[in-house]
Design an enzyme around this catalytic site. Structure first.
Site, PDB file in Angstrom:
ATOM      1  N   LYS A  13       0.828  -1.218   0.000  1.00 48.00           N
ATOM      2  CA  LYS A  13       0.000   0.000   0.000  1.00 48.00           C
ATOM      3  C   LYS A  13       0.856   1.259   0.000  1.00 48.00           C
ATOM      4  CE  LYS A  13      -2.270  -0.990   3.830  1.00 48.00           C
ATOM      5  NZ  LYS A  13      -1.832  -2.363   4.173  1.00 48.00           N
ATOM      6  N   ARG A  88      -9.744   1.271   8.292  1.00 42.38           N
ATOM      7  CA  ARG A  88      -9.448  -0.134   8.546  1.00 42.38           C
ATOM      8  C   ARG A  88     -10.627  -0.827   9.217  1.00 42.38           C
ATOM      9  NH1 ARG A  88      -3.387   0.597   8.761  1.00 42.38           N
ATOM     10  NH2 ARG A  88      -2.453  -1.453   8.663  1.00 42.38           N
ATOM     11  N   ARG A 127      10.930  -7.066   4.857  1.00 44.01           N
ATOM     12  CA  ARG A 127      10.803  -5.616   4.662  1.00 44.01           C
ATOM     13  C   ARG A 127      11.801  -4.851   5.527  1.00 44.01           C
ATOM     14  NH1 ARG A 127       4.948  -3.005   4.906  1.00 44.01           N
ATOM     15  NH2 ARG A 127       4.809  -3.927   6.966  1.00 44.01           N
ATOM     16  N   ARG A 162      10.835  -2.769  11.011  1.00 43.05           N
ATOM     17  CA  ARG A 162       9.779  -2.234  11.877  1.00 43.05           C
ATOM     18  C   ARG A 162       9.533  -3.204  13.023  1.00 43.05           C
ATOM     19  NH1 ARG A 162       4.679  -0.530   8.210  1.00 43.05           N
ATOM     20  NH2 ARG A 162       3.627  -1.501   9.964  1.00 43.05           N
ATOM     21  N   ARG A 173      -1.662  -9.135  13.248  1.00 40.36           N
ATOM     22  CA  ARG A 173      -2.053  -8.074  12.296  1.00 40.36           C
ATOM     23  C   ARG A 173      -2.885  -8.658  11.161  1.00 40.36           C
ATOM     24  NH1 ARG A 173       3.467  -5.620  10.714  1.00 40.36           N
ATOM     25  NH2 ARG A 173       2.282  -4.219   9.391  1.00 40.36           N
TER      26      ARG A 173
HETATM   27  P1  AMP Z   1       0.645   0.368   8.880  1.00 37.73           P
HETATM   28  O1  AMP Z   1       1.884   1.173   8.783  1.00 37.73           O
HETATM   29  O2  AMP Z   1      -0.460   0.890   7.997  1.00 37.73           O
HETATM   30  O3  AMP Z   1       0.884  -1.114   8.688  1.00 37.73           O
HETATM   31  O4  AMP Z   1       0.098   0.545  10.372  1.00 37.73           O
HETATM   32  C1  AMP Z   1       0.847   0.111  11.495  1.00 37.73           C
HETATM   33  C2  AMP Z   1      -0.084  -0.108  12.682  1.00 37.73           C
HETATM   34  O5  AMP Z   1      -0.688   1.144  13.054  1.00 37.73           O
HETATM   35  C3  AMP Z   1      -1.251  -1.050  12.431  1.00 37.73           C
HETATM   36  O6  AMP Z   1      -0.886  -2.419  12.592  1.00 37.73           O
HETATM   37  C4  AMP Z   1      -2.236  -0.586  13.500  1.00 37.73           C
HETATM   38  O7  AMP Z   1      -1.861  -1.067  14.780  1.00 37.73           O
HETATM   39  C5  AMP Z   1      -2.030   0.926  13.492  1.00 37.73           C
HETATM   40  N1  AMP Z   1      -2.949   1.574  12.529  1.00 37.73           N
HETATM   41  C6  AMP Z   1      -2.615   2.159  11.329  1.00 37.73           C
HETATM   42  N2  AMP Z   1      -3.708   2.631  10.719  1.00 37.73           N
HETATM   43  C7  AMP Z   1      -4.764   2.322  11.516  1.00 37.73           C
HETATM   44  C8  AMP Z   1      -6.164   2.521  11.419  1.00 37.73           C
HETATM   45  N3  AMP Z   1      -6.734   3.109  10.347  1.00 37.73           N
HETATM   46  N4  AMP Z   1      -6.947   2.098  12.449  1.00 37.73           N
HETATM   47  C9  AMP Z   1      -6.406   1.507  13.540  1.00 37.73           C
HETATM   48  N5  AMP Z   1      -5.098   1.265  13.691  1.00 37.73           N
HETATM   49  C10 AMP Z   1      -4.269   1.667  12.685  1.00 37.73           C
END
Ligand code: AMP
Length: 221
Positions: A13, A88, A127, A162, A173
């Protein structure tokens, strides 16, 4: 134009959103990046977000929605945005609709990225991300390695893994994705704005290829 990037963790993404953002000249808004920045700076939001992120859980809707609402009201969002990692949950999607409606806007297209599950885990574990918050370039040590091991091609900073890309966290996740987020595929399909694309090495389509197809598609509309 308002674009949503949908898809399980590790489907690309962020990479695709970055390419589209540059091409279309509209900002990429990544809720994950906003949380990580706050965690690094030790803010109250960062402390709260970390308690969920470290367990592979979603940050509560009310917290996340408020952040996105504030961000969407910034001047650089006036010509549209690319939402990377938001919404999400159905609650977030419903609120997003209301927030955009209040600005006389709507979601124009939702890009749904699909990758076979075994490949997802491999992609996440391999990653590496740039430690420079201003750069945030993403690499894959197998599919898209940096020119110099451990260093970012773009800015030369160290590459890191990360914290939530550990196998144990990745499993929760993915569970979260299938329970809370995947219903959004049907949600946006019903709205008639879903564009699905497969990102997979088995068909030789990685993020950059999908981004190219997408730009062609958007330009033909
Ligand atoms: P990402 O970088 O998009 O993979 O996000 C990392 C983490 O941030 C996710 O695994 C969630 O714990 C949190 N997170 C990111 N976006 C959201 C969202 N829209 N709603 C809830 N938690 C989020």
């Amino acid at each position: 134009m308002n674009i949503i990037m949908l898809g399980a963790p590790g489907t690309g993404k962020g990479t695709i959103a970055g390419i589209l953002s540059e091409k279309l000249g509209i900002p990429q808004i990544s809720t994950g990046d906003i949380f990580r920045k706050n965690i690094k700076e030790g803010t109250e939001l960062g402390k709260l977000a970390e308690s969920y992120i470290s367990k592979g859980q979603l940050v509560p809707d009310e917290v996340t929605i408020k952040i996105v609402e504030d961000r969407l009201n910034k001047p650089d969002a006036k010509n549209g945005v690319i939402l990377d990692g938001f919404p999400r949950t159905i609650v977030q999607a419903d609120r997003l609709k209301e927030i955009l409606k209040a600005k006389g806007e709507n979601v124009d297209i939702t890009i749904n990225l699909e990758t076979p599950e075994d490949e997802i885990i491999e992609r996440i574990v391999n990653r590496r991300v740039c430690s420079n918050q201003e750069c945030k370039a993403v690499y894959n040590v197998v599919l898209h390695p940096p020119k110099v091991e451990g260093k970012c091609d773009k800015c030369g900073s160290d590459l890191i893994t990360r914290k939530d890309d550990k196998v144990e966290t990745v499993k929760s996740r993915l569970e979260q994705y299938f329970t809370s987020t995947s219903p959004l595929v049907e949600y946006y399909k019903n709205e008639g704005i879903l564009y699905s694309a497969t990102v997979s090495k088995t068909i030789n389509k990685l993020g950059e290829d999908v981004a190219r197809d997408l730009i062609e598609y958007l330009e033909s509309k």
